[in-house]
Design an enzyme around this catalytic site. Sequence first.
Site, short mmCIF file in Angstrom:
data_model
loop_
_atom_site.label_atom_id
_atom_site.label_comp_id
_atom_site.label_asym_id
_atom_site.label_seq_id
_atom_site.Cartn_x
_atom_site.Cartn_y
_atom_site.Cartn_z
N GLU B 295 0.82 -1.21 0.00
CA GLU B 295 0.00 0.00 0.00
C GLU B 295 0.85 1.26 0.00
O GLU B 295 0.58 2.22 -0.68
CB GLU B 295 -0.84 0.06 1.28
CG GLU B 295 -2.03 -0.80 1.33
CD GLU B 295 -2.64 -0.78 2.72
OE1 GLU B 295 -3.50 -1.62 2.95
OE2 GLU B 295 -2.27 0.05 3.57
N ILE B 365 -2.30 -4.92 17.49
CA ILE B 365 -2.42 -4.47 18.87
C ILE B 365 -2.18 -5.65 19.82
O ILE B 365 -1.43 -5.54 20.78
CB ILE B 365 -3.80 -3.83 19.13
CG1 ILE B 365 -3.88 -2.51 18.36
CG2 ILE B 365 -4.06 -3.64 20.61
CD1 ILE B 365 -5.25 -1.84 18.39
N ASN B 385 -6.90 2.86 14.99
CA ASN B 385 -6.95 3.44 13.63
C ASN B 385 -8.02 2.70 12.82
O ASN B 385 -9.15 3.14 12.73
CB ASN B 385 -5.58 3.35 12.96
CG ASN B 385 -4.51 4.10 13.74
OD1 ASN B 385 -4.78 5.12 14.37
ND2 ASN B 385 -3.30 3.58 13.73
#
Lengths: 503, 503
Positions: B295, B365, B385
């Site tokens: 990305e 996380i 996020n």
Amino acid sequence: MSTESRIRCPKLRQRIMSARDAAALIPSGVNVGMSGFTGAGYPKAVPGALAEHIRAAQARDENFRISVWTGASTAPELDGALAEVNGIQMRLPYQSDPLCRQKINDGHMEYMDIHLSHVAQHAWSGFYGKLDIAVIEVVGVTEDGRLIPSSSVGNNKTWIDQADKVILEVNHGQSAGLEGMHDIYYGTALPPRRKPIPLTRPEERFGEKYLICPPEKIIAVVETNAPDRNSRFSPPDENSQRIANHLLDFFSREVEAKRLPPELLPLQSGVGNIANAVMAGLNEGPFNNMTAFTEVLQDGMLAMLKSGKLAKASATAFSLSPEANEELANNIDFYRDRIVLRSQEISNHPEVIRRLGVIALNGMIEADIYGNVNSTHVMASRIMNGIGGSGDFARNGYLSVFMTPSTAKGGTISTIVPMVSHVDHTEHDVQIVVTEQGLADLRGLPPRQRALNIIENCAHPDFRPQLRDYFERACNSKRGMHTPHLLNEALSWHHRYEAFGQM
Amino acid sequence: MSTESRIRCPKLRQRIMSARDAAALIPSGVNVGMSGFTGAGYPKAVPGALAEHIRAAQARDENFRISVWTGASTAPELDGALAEVNGIQMRLPYQSDPLCRQKINDGHMEYMDIHLSHVAQHAWSGFYGKLDIAVIEVVGVTEDGRLIPSSSVGNNKTWIDQADKVILEVNHGQSAGLEGMHDIYYGTALPPRRKPIPLTRPEERFGEKYLICPPEKIIAVVETNAPDRNSRFSPPDENSQRIANHLLDFFSREVEAKRLPPELLPLQSGVGNIANAVMAGLNEGPFNNMTAFTEVLQDGMLAMLKSGKLAKASATAFSLSPEANEELANNIDFYRDRIVLRSQEISNHPEVIRRLGVIALNGMIEADIYGNVNSTHVMASRIMNGIGGSGDFARNGYLSVFMTPSTAKGGTISTIVPMVSHVDHTEHDVQIVVTEQGLADLRGLPPRQRALNIIENCAHPDFRPQLRDYFERACNSKRGMHTPHLLNEALSWHHRYEAFGQM
């Protein structure tokens, strides 16, 4: 039918032996790739003979276990027989056998649950270790030794390619007319040598009609004459019909809003009574010239092909009742024009599912108020069957629908819970939730709006006050308003059910 | 640089206006598609002017809010400015702004977290409603009105196609040399009209260098001169370097076992310091002629291109430090030969990720002992996020790696927990877990073996006894040995942290 007509290759006729002799060629400790998908096309005789073999070894105090890799679920003659003698060390990638399930949940059998589209490439890459032996049911063998696939394809191409040795079961009980229905694509590869898969319509053929196996690999040929599992379906109950009706109404609204074409998009349907009810509904409904791009053809889709509502269907396996199986055999030329059976690496391939824009229709065990779905685990720990292809289709399809009655076990369990006890499909992959109560359209909705939508449309009225109460208290807790939860209560419904028999 | 050199189309020069005047063309209640991906290529002026506009409306007691759709994260000038005035009703598909995060978690902003590969097709299908206005940063406009994309592509093609009206920001601060670096594919379609995407190598070009927009749609052109967010990276800390080392050792073993080619496979790398450390490690490591299909291009990949270790890279956006951005601008011809920037519907497309066999490297996380991964939520409820592209790459890649230090918040939080408080990547999609403690290779392992592997290799030694204790008691509870859990303790670690500040 004669042996000569089914095993047309003289060389292979020399390797015909009994199931017992063939099973004796399978030593302890090996990885065995077997045919079989949703109770279709699995070997009928060798697994049972192997189980006897294992039982005898155990009587001599020898430890004898193998690992079994398949396409998907098989039947009592395979999973049941081997599980009964504790003969399976490790099972993958899917099962639905009651005895297997018990052994797994009791800790006596290892089981790895895998997206069905991942299996071939993982095996090819060596992620599961070496495949030693393949045991594959076929309908017959051509003069030049090509194999006529049976009522399922599954991972057979990969097992034959990867195994050092192959045992064939030639099942005289399978319709010889299956010849020509299959499309086995030999163009897949490991990266970096992969090319686009040239499929743009469900019915396209771009492969071989036969499985290819070097004859020197084939160490045994066993003749059988036995039907597939062919379980009977219950007629759709009231809840299944309501679910089907909600879904048909939804499709009509989507066509009206021009978000779906009048013939819909290729349908994928999971296995079971709800799925069959939905197909029955579609067979009576307003949509014509539909297509299917799915794993499994059940009775419902066969009836839709017969009526003409369904024009073409692609799958990797049948899963039929005895009556439907007879219908198939009696009209095999009709169905061969309309059905393509493929390897599961193609039937479930993300690339083609995404390209075709498949409508994914899958069952589930439970959903939570935010739309996370549990397809595999009962009360967090006990496996039911497995994820199967639901993830392949839900993630990559054009629409992702999950269905279940709103309660289970006589109303003591709500299938809509504060937090699912296991996640197989995350909120990102779940667009439509349907129960007999109604349909929640979650597209474009953030979590708290999803929760209100699911509680009010899908939960059983008996459980709605409790769900609203949880959600409101979670919102008021101010622990975080994106996905409000109460950590010490999120799984309390499951805990309460185990302690008191009622959520 | 002059206006004429950047806005070469005379017709569009007539629509030049101030950001304030352009912002006034955006009414309340609309859906606005903005450019921007990982703090690159977002509009710099109109969002701030719109925020002023909203503030003024609010002072008149008018309710003024819009919904903001982007590629991914933007910057304080966009998300921050609009969040500050409570101007965002609904935000999708990804954000990382501190103020946005606070508003979402306080319940003052709706947010929908979406797989980045899904956004364009969902928007095109109308699943999020109608897109009214697009606000797109470009580097310039050609004589015939084609748009030169900026430092990110994201969903710009889709926003321009779908919106009724388009506002352009022409940023003089972006290197004019970006022209020619992009590949905008106009061959996507809605089903049933989709064709294979003709990409078989990361660097292939099969689209346009420019974004196409009918000039009559363009209602305003605003000139800006401002840098991207361009945040500085911390130098790799000890934990990041250890994680990178574990991963490099793993890659070496895989190459030795011939499960990876010597040049590896195309790399995808998430954003952040660990990702950058891994790239730094690869830049010093034994692998040559690597490629990236990712990305976002961060400093690490730019350095690898410079050194020649990385031959080619495909992405949808840059995310550079000021120094790396200068390096890019100063050597733009060198990088233009080696970098392709694409729409995120292609950079993240399941079809091409699967075909290329991408190695997916993503942060997280927390992971649980069975290898389910939480990428988005802190303690079940608060969004950090979003899932971004991690699901696109983890599900469809050849290898799926998740990385994190084993503890957080000064050692009070274990990032390896009994059960994650939110699932973004299920066990099926998680093959390798890495912390500074070590690497767990979960391929081919059933759940209980995954648990032992993760606890002993990845958990911090301070938390291992507690994790072993949970796992052993879960196994002894006989609630189900497939995925042993204790329902009333599974989330107790998170609860304990909230109550006592220590897991």
